[in-house]
Design a protein around this motif. Structure first.
Motif, PDB file in Angstrom:
ATOM      1  N   GLN A 196       0.681  -1.175   0.073  1.00  0.00           N
ATOM      2  CA  GLN A 196       0.122  -0.036   0.043  1.00  0.00           C
ATOM      3  C   GLN A 196       0.933   1.287  -0.001  1.00  0.00           C
ATOM      4  OE1 GLN A 196      -2.270  -0.602   3.595  1.00  0.00           O
ATOM      5  NE2 GLN A 196      -3.873  -1.536   2.503  1.00  0.00           N
ATOM      6  N   THR A 197       0.349   2.434  -0.514  1.00  0.00           N
ATOM      7  CA  THR A 197       0.905   3.717  -0.364  1.00  0.00           C
ATOM      8  C   THR A 197       0.099   4.624   0.200  1.00  0.00           C
ATOM      9  OG1 THR A 197       2.222   3.242  -2.394  1.00  0.00           O
ATOM     10  CG2 THR A 197       1.720   5.473  -1.831  1.00  0.00           C
ATOM     11  N   LEU A 198       0.634   5.473   0.980  1.00  0.00           N
ATOM     12  CA  LEU A 198      -0.012   6.405   1.819  1.00  0.00           C
ATOM     13  C   LEU A 198       0.071   7.802   1.036  1.00  0.00           C
ATOM     14  CD1 LEU A 198      -1.735   6.406   4.538  1.00  0.00           C
ATOM     15  CD2 LEU A 198       0.390   7.507   5.489  1.00  0.00           C
ATOM     16  N   PHE A 199      -1.059   8.501   0.793  1.00  0.00           N
ATOM     17  CA  PHE A 199      -1.041  10.002   0.305  1.00  0.00           C
ATOM     18  C   PHE A 199      -1.509  10.879   1.302  1.00  0.00           C
ATOM     19  CE2 PHE A 199      -1.051   7.545  -3.750  1.00  0.00           C
ATOM     20  CZ  PHE A 199      -0.050   8.412  -4.558  1.00  0.00           C
ATOM     21  N   VAL A 200      -0.687  11.652   1.578  1.00  0.00           N
ATOM     22  CA  VAL A 200      -1.149  12.863   2.635  1.00  0.00           C
ATOM     23  C   VAL A 200      -1.205  14.361   2.093  1.00  0.00           C
ATOM     24  CG1 VAL A 200      -0.352  11.456   4.616  1.00  0.00           C
ATOM     25  CG2 VAL A 200       1.037  13.267   3.533  1.00  0.00           C
ATOM     26  N   CYS A 201      -2.200  15.072   2.449  1.00  0.00           N
ATOM     27  CA  CYS A 201      -2.146  16.456   2.026  1.00  0.00           C
ATOM     28  C   CYS A 201      -3.372  17.010   2.801  1.00  0.00           C
ATOM     29  CB  CYS A 201      -2.599  16.551   0.664  1.00  0.00           C
ATOM     30  SG  CYS A 201      -4.460  16.010   0.340  1.00  0.00           S
ATOM     31  N   THR A 202      -3.566  18.505   2.747  1.00  0.00           N
ATOM     32  CA  THR A 202      -4.679  19.039   3.193  1.00  0.00           C
ATOM     33  C   THR A 202      -5.813  19.220   2.495  1.00  0.00           C
ATOM     34  OG1 THR A 202      -3.738  21.242   3.034  1.00  0.00           O
ATOM     35  CG2 THR A 202      -3.165  20.150   5.089  1.00  0.00           C
TER      36      THR A 202
END
Length: 411
Positions: A196-202
């Motif tokens: 899995q890959t985690l994407f983070v942003c606001t």
């Protein structure tokens, strides 16, 4: 040529040597300084927020125990103004009934935890490090070699001013998932690639988050929204590894539409995405925490799935437990002391790792027959007071034999 061995603090006393100055390593260095213990911290990055990889764009969910601990070592006063309280937590599973709802007031506290950008926590740590008087910081610097000695370790450090030799009675590996210290100590590690890959942003939701954190599980992995200041939210979106490149290539509108489809409409329309960052997810767990006159903390000891946001929370409890034991120790590298550290950390570490690993396996497993079981389990956690209380206390970071710095009176 190496210089003669060096020390800091009182004459004749060798310092504790911390390799790694990320979130956990810096916290440990501060805790040792507060306890009057001489230490040297070696960090590859320059001592600036923009240079330290762990002071990045992630939005951290800090457990209540973590904030207690950061307050005890004088860090929180530098970060509190940028933090947002988590007063409610809402957990669901896509396509299934049942939910888990935690409410701070129900459990007699003003907040279950707080959210804080990692960059802001890093800035607070740097400000607190500047106040330390018994700590020597080497940054940028790199551990080049280790040599075991009867009374500790001799470390060769490459700095911008040349090579430095440091003798220490206790070597602390706080150098992250790919720990050089762990490798040099010959400590093996169990590895699991979640694919899995985690994407983070606001993002900005249409409706006010009102201090509520959301986590939603699905076959493709969890997605979370964390409350931030200014009505913003921190988006944490997990995707299968094989889809990561395609998701990364989406423009902002398409990415928000994808996130909206995964999260739902509880906060209305999501808009104004910030810069995205991607992190492949893996689990790395050291087979043991200690070796002769050496100890592992933080991600060097265990890197866990970010589900439940327990990584830094667990690592800080490592650091504060070690500092607590060292505060009363005549010999910081004594075998009995390190055995006690491993014993103190066992329950918390094993329980948190099992929770994060088991939850991602169970909650995101695409097995239709599990649906009713998962839903009933959520209903029980939501409506049975003893289960709800246990879940809340563990979620707030009070498990095992925690360090005194994180404790408070709870109802």
């Amino acid at each position: 040529m190496t210089t003669p061995p060096t020390s800091v603090g009182a004459p004749g006393r060798s310092p504790v040597l911390i390799i790694g100055g990320g979130l956990v390593g810096a916290s440990l260095a501060i805790a040792l300084d507060a306890a009057g213990i001489d230490a040297v911290m070696v960090e590859a990055a320059a001592p600036r927020v923009g240079e330290q990889p762990s002071y990045d764009e992630r939005n951290l969910a800090l457990a209540r125990a973590t904030v207690n601990g950061l307050s005890a070592i004088g860090v929180w006063k530098h970060a509190a103004a940028q933090a947002t309280p988590i007063r409610h937590i809402h957990v669901t599973r896509a396509g299934e009934f049942g939910s888990v709802r935690l409410d701070a007031e129900r459990h007699g506290v003003d907040a279950l935890g707080w959210t804080l950008p990692a960059r802001e926590l890093g800035a607070a740590l740097l400000r607190r490090l500047d106040e330390c008087t018994r700590l020597r910081r080497l940054a940028p610097a790199k551990l080049a070699a280790l040599e075991p000695r009867d009374d500790g370790w001799r470390a060769i450090i490459n700095t911008g001013e040349g090579e430095l030799t440091i003798d220490t009675p206790l070597l602390v590996g706080a150098d992250g998932t790919a720990s050089f210290v762990r490798e040099r100590l010959g400590i093996g590690a169990e590895r699991h690639d979640y694919g899995q890959t985690l994407f983070v942003c606001t993002v900005t939701p249409e409706r006010d988050h009102a201090g509520r954190a959301y986590e939603r599980f699905a076959d493709d992995g969890p997605v979370a929204l964390l409350p931030l200041a200014g009505r913003r939210c921190g988006l944490v979106l997990t995707v299968p590894g094989e889809d990561a490149d395609a998701v990364a290539a989406l423009d902002d509108d398409a990415f928000v539409a994808f996130a909206q489809q995964r999260f739902g409409w509880r906060l209305g329309r999501l808009t104004r995405p910030g810069k995205r960052h991607a992190y492949p997810i893996q689990r790395v767990a050291a087979s043991v925490l200690v070796a002769p006159r050496a100890v592992l903390v933080g991600n060097a000891a265990q890197t866990i799935h970010p589900i439940g946001a327990q990584g830094f929370n667990l690592g800080l409890r490592d650091a504060l437990t070690l500092a607590e034991l060292l505060a009363d120790a005549a010999d910081p590298g004594a075998e009995a002391l390190l055995a006690r550290y491993a014993e103190r950390r066992a329950s918390d570490r094993e329980g948190t790792m099992a929770m994060s690993h088991g939850l991602i396996q169970l909650a995101c497993l695409p097995q239709p027959l599990l649906g009713p079981v998962r839903s009933l389990a959520m209903l029980a956690l939501d409506r049975v007071p003893p289960l709800q209380g246990l879940l809340a206390r563990r979620g707030m970071g009070f498990r095992g034999e925690p360090p005194r710095a994180v404790l408070e009176r709870l109802p």
